[in-house]
Design a protein around this motif. Structure first.
Motif, PDB file in Angstrom:
ATOM      1  N   UNK A  66       1.092  -1.445   0.225  1.00 39.03           N
ATOM      2  CA  UNK A  66      -0.020  -0.061   0.041  1.00 39.03           C
ATOM      3  C   UNK A  66       0.911   1.518  -0.028  1.00 39.03           C
ATOM      4  N   UNK A  67       0.400   2.628  -0.401  1.00 41.68           N
ATOM      5  CA  UNK A  67       1.442   3.681  -0.699  1.00 41.68           C
ATOM      6  C   UNK A  67       1.105   4.638   0.967  1.00 41.68           C
ATOM      7  N   UNK A  68      -0.270   4.270   1.492  1.00 43.55           N
ATOM      8  CA  UNK A  68      -1.124   5.400   2.165  1.00 43.55           C
ATOM      9  C   UNK A  68      -1.668   4.515   3.134  1.00 43.55           C
TER      10      UNK A  68
ATOM     11  N   UNK B  83      -8.602   2.199   6.152  1.00 43.28           N
ATOM     12  CA  UNK B  83      -8.799   2.595   4.479  1.00 43.28           C
ATOM     13  C   UNK B  83      -7.325   2.648   4.030  1.00 43.28           C
ATOM     14  N   UNK B  84      -6.877   1.908   3.381  1.00 45.81           N
ATOM     15  CA  UNK B  84      -5.691   2.024   2.797  1.00 45.81           C
ATOM     16  C   UNK B  84      -5.310   2.278   0.925  1.00 45.81           C
TER      17      UNK B  84
ATOM     18  N   UNK C 186      -3.640   4.500  -7.923  1.00 41.59           N
ATOM     19  CA  UNK C 186      -4.284   5.820  -8.369  1.00 41.59           C
ATOM     20  C   UNK C 186      -6.349   4.846  -8.272  1.00 41.59           C
ATOM     21  N   UNK C 187      -6.502   5.892  -7.675  1.00 40.05           N
ATOM     22  CA  UNK C 187      -7.792   6.299  -7.260  1.00 40.05           C
ATOM     23  C   UNK C 187      -8.284   4.602  -7.003  1.00 40.05           C
ATOM     24  N   UNK C 188      -7.634   3.768  -5.741  1.00 42.33           N
ATOM     25  CA  UNK C 188      -7.521   2.295  -5.009  1.00 42.33           C
ATOM     26  C   UNK C 188      -7.341   2.175  -4.105  1.00 42.33           C
ATOM     27  N   UNK C 189      -8.633   1.469  -3.392  1.00 42.16           N
ATOM     28  CA  UNK C 189      -8.561   1.736  -2.127  1.00 42.16           C
ATOM     29  C   UNK C 189      -8.507   0.526  -2.247  1.00 42.16           C
TER      30      UNK C 189
ATOM     31  N   UNK D   1     -22.079   1.750  -2.944  1.00 41.90           N
ATOM     32  CA  UNK D   1     -22.659   0.385  -3.674  1.00 41.90           C
ATOM     33  C   UNK D   1     -21.730   0.646  -4.526  1.00 41.90           C
ATOM     34  N   UNK D   2     -21.050   1.767  -5.505  1.00 43.24           N
ATOM     35  CA  UNK D   2     -20.111   1.735  -6.741  1.00 43.24           C
ATOM     36  C   UNK D   2     -18.369   1.606  -6.943  1.00 43.24           C
ATOM     37  N   UNK D   3     -18.649   0.768  -5.272  1.00 43.44           N
ATOM     38  CA  UNK D   3     -17.339   0.209  -4.908  1.00 43.44           C
ATOM     39  C   UNK D   3     -17.155  -1.628  -5.554  1.00 43.44           C
ATOM     40  N   UNK D   4     -15.191  -1.488  -6.206  1.00 39.17           N
ATOM     41  CA  UNK D   4     -15.190  -2.677  -6.623  1.00 39.17           C
ATOM     42  C   UNK D   4     -14.447  -3.784  -5.886  1.00 39.17           C
TER      43      UNK D   4
END
Length: 87
Positions: free
Chosen positions: A33-35, A41-42, A46-49, A84-87
């Motif tokens: 993970x970056x942060x 949350x991790x 880019x725009x991925x958690x 609801x729109x997370x993958x």
């Protein structure tokens, strides 16, 4: 050199040749993970958690029905807070 002496020799090649496998030594090596944020949350790209949860081992057979319902409702509330729109 016969088959058995090759199997038990100290210097062996793996099936991929001389590629050495890197053994992860930290959690970040295992799940890069970056942060990391205080809310669990991790940032993994880019725009991925990624969200990591820790649960106690629960044996529902030991709970009364009303306690089981309370645990289930809390879990459903937690899931319903996620977009609801997370993958």
């Amino acid at each position: 050199m016969n088959l058995f002496s090759n199997i038990f020799s100290k210097k062996q090649n793996n099936i991929f040749g001389n590629i050495k496998a890197k053994v992860p030594k930290t959690a970040q090596d295992t799940i890069p993970f970056i942060e990391a944020y205080e809310n669990g949350l991790f940032l993994t790209g880019e725009n991925t958690y990624t969200l990591i949860f820790a649960y106690k081992n629960i044996d529902y057979f030991l709970f009364r029905d009303d306690e089981k319902e309370d645990i289930y409702e809390k879990y459903m509330r937690l899931l319903n807070t996620l977009p609801s729109d997370i993958e």
